[in-house]
Design an enzyme around this catalytic site. Structure first.
Site, mmCIF file in Angstrom:
data_model
loop_
_atom_site.group_PDB
_atom_site.id
_atom_site.type_symbol
_atom_site.label_atom_id
_atom_site.label_comp_id
_atom_site.label_asym_id
_atom_site.label_seq_id
_atom_site.Cartn_x
_atom_site.Cartn_y
_atom_site.Cartn_z
ATOM 1 C CG HIS A 1 -1.877 -1.164 1.259
ATOM 2 N ND1 HIS A 1 -2.762 -1.361 2.273
ATOM 3 C CD2 HIS A 1 -2.014 -2.226 0.433
ATOM 4 C CE1 HIS A 1 -3.421 -2.491 2.074
ATOM 5 N NE2 HIS A 1 -2.968 -3.040 0.949
ATOM 6 N NE ARG B 1 -7.133 -2.430 1.786
ATOM 7 C CZ ARG B 1 -6.516 -3.153 0.871
ATOM 8 N NH1 ARG B 1 -6.488 -2.727 -0.397
ATOM 9 N NH2 ARG B 1 -5.929 -4.290 1.183
ATOM 10 C CD GLU C 1 -14.088 2.796 -1.121
ATOM 11 O OE1 GLU C 1 -14.328 2.191 -0.075
ATOM 12 O OE2 GLU C 1 -13.697 3.994 -1.144
#
Length: 566
Positions: A353, A414, A439
């Site tokens: 991430h 995220r 998303e």
């Protein structure tokens, strides 16, 4: 007694208050000193790749597999068995063998991945090739495929058909254009798609398909479907391969002269490509790059509209201590490392991430989308730059108008890997979910997008998605349809590139400025779609990656011609 733990919390009254973690209490006079050991950091380290995958007893109806166990800093809780990249079964962490009873004909590749309690998934172990035998002599051909359709959009023809039936199993389908074989599709699904690119225009072409089993018995060809290529273009008019690389490419930008800059994620090299010839010229390496493993590295680059004058290249990348945003000048065919200026530093880095995309807005400011570095709580922490969208001046200073007084423009993200402005000047982010929902978010100043309390519109903790102030996504994709990162808008149409499911989505902005008519216009034609970027003259740059049998990566640069403006 002598305290040995950090973070003292003092209660002058001699009472105590509840704190998380292990407590050490010391009484000094009338004061009570309470030391709290900080909670351990979240587990972001995946298990090691399973090894020693081997094939045991093999019949026409079952395949026995076994492998060596993985190691993990906490505990391996399960293994996933993949056939041709798709999960076919899962077992517990103490199990290192399985018998597959779904055995299609043909040759297929099997791999195993390990998973820990935190949901971290290991790389795949070594692949094995499996060719199940036929159940006895097989001289019967499959049925003729039905439901065949073909549509042309510019010089791209898309075929679909329904599965054929066989007494053992369909191994492959052969696709024919004007009587000549133009492609083959594996036989593993209820419905099938084949995309034929660069079809000669202004001519009628007939498409057919036949099914083949593992013994080579072929069905008769389907009824022909006639289409005219080049007569109309509504979605993708043409897809032109331009160049190739063997590195992972996440960052790409077209320069004013039409040439393309891109970054090799793992080696921190910046390369220029001539779209007319596909020839590449390495320009140099960004100083100080140190990968954290996983998805760190040179993750994005951008150029401003002033590039022809100032020659600045803006880069988001991973160092030994952080993720950071810098700029360097390009002088001729050489990246000037001595000109490098650090703009934003101290962005948390992790194995996972690191996220990241840079994009200039109409206001001349640089926007950066950043992941949570594998530590979800940071996404809501305004003291951290992780899990945020930032806005700052090209020289790294904080502009006026930011909602929290610093770099942060929005929070609660995220792992955003797509960042784009639409034709109306609004900012959008594409971000991947935690195995549930991707998303597409319309970003508003100061907006909180809910992570880690929410993923898509689903609560992660039994409540919280209705929290006042949380901004809901404009579009969601289930995990089996998503794995999406790249995002770009051309005129009133958005394009979303998905690595996890090898799809390119197209969505139209409706009268209310919301995404509508969302459809997949490419599915599985080019492998993982790593990024999509705008090109000159109403075109797109699409970067795809395909991993070969030996583990080598074939990265391809595709230029997509879009329909002309209405």
């Amino acid at each position: 007694m002598t305290p040995v733990a950090p973070s003292p919390v003092e209660s002058a009254s001699g009472g105590s208050r509840l704190v998380s973690g292990l407590l050490l209490i010391a009484v000094v006079g009338l004061a009570v000193l309470v030391w709290r050991w900080p909670e351990p950091p979240p587990d972001v380290r995946p298990p090691s790749a399973p090894g020693g995958l081997s094939v045991g007893e093999t019949t026409c109806k079952s395949i026995a597999l076994s492998w060596s166990g993985s190691t993990d800093d906490t505990e391996v809780t399960g293994y996933e068995v993949h056939r041709d990249g798709r999960v076919v079964t899962s077992v517990g962490g103490k199990v290192q063998s399985v018998v597959l009873t779904e055995v299609p004909a043909g040759t297929w590749s099997v791999t195993v991945k390990a998973r820990d309690e935190a949901g971290n998934v290991s790389p795949a172990g070594g692949a094995v090739s499996v060719t199940p035998p036929s159940c006895g002599a097989d001289a019967k051909a499959p049925s003729t495929p039905g439901g065949v359709k073909a549509t042309a959009d510019g010089t791209t023809v898309t075929m679909t058909w329904d599965a054929a039936v066989d007494d053992v199993g369909v191994a492959e389908y052969d696709v024919f254009r004007d009587g000549a074989k133009v492609g083959t599709v594996g036989g593993g699904g209820p419905q099938f798609t084949f995309i034929d690119l660069g079809v000669p225009a202004s001519a009628v072409h007939r498409y057919q398909v036949s099914a083949r089993d593992g013994q080579g018995n072929a069905s008769s060809r389907s009824a022909g479907v006639d289409v005219t290529a080049g007569a109309a273009c509504t979605l993708l008019c043409a897809i032109t391969p331009v160049g190739r690389d063997t590195g992972v490419v996440w960052g790409l930008a077209e320069l004013p002269d039409g040439s393309v800059l891109y970054g090799r994620r793992d080696t921190y090299e910046i390369v220029r490509m001539d779209p007319r010839t596909g020839q590449v010229t390495p320009l140099g390496t960004v100083p100080g790059g140190v990968r954290a493993g996983g998805d760190g590295g040179l993750v994005s680059l951008a150029v401003a509209s002033t590039f022809a004058r100032d020659r600045w290249i803006y880069v988001l990348y991973t160092t030994a201590t952080d993720n950071r945003i810098v700029r360097l000048r390009l002088r001729g065919d050489e990246l000037d490392g001595g000109s490098m200026q650090s703009l934003v530093v101290g962005i948390p880095r992790g194995k996972l991430h690191n996220g990241g995309r840079l994009r200039f807005g109409r206001d001349g400011k640089l926007y950066a989308a950043l992941g949570d570095a594998g530590n979800p709580r940071l996404a809501q922490d305004q003291r951290s730059l992780a899990g945020k969208v930032l806005r700052f001046n090209p020289d790294g200073t904080v502009p006026s108008g930011n909602p929290f007084g610093g770099y942060i423009w929005s929070l609660g993200h995220r792992n955003p890997q797509g960042l784009a402005f639409d034709a109306r000047g609004r900012l959008w982010v594409q971000e991947s979910g935690d195995g549930l929902t991707d998303e597409t978010n319309l970003i508003v100043k100061g907006g909180n997008y809910g992570w880690p309390a929410c993923e898509g519109t689903e609560s992660k903790s039994g409540g919280g998605c209705e929290t006042p102030g949380f901004v809901a996504p404009q579009q969601t994709f289930a995990a089996y349809d998503g794995g999406c990162g790249g995002l770009v808008f051309v005129r009133e149409v958005g394009y979303i590139a998905c690595a996890g499911t090898s799809r390119l989505y197209r969505a139209v902005l409706d009268g209310d400025g919301l995404l509508a008519e969302v459809q997949a216009v490419l599915v599985g034609a080019y492998g993982q779609l790593l990024t999509v970027e705008p090109g000159s003259g109403g075109t797109l740059w699409l970067v795809s990656g395909t991993t070969g049998a030996a583990g080598t990566l074939d990265t391809q640069f595709l230029r997509i011609t879009l329909p002309p403006a209405a």
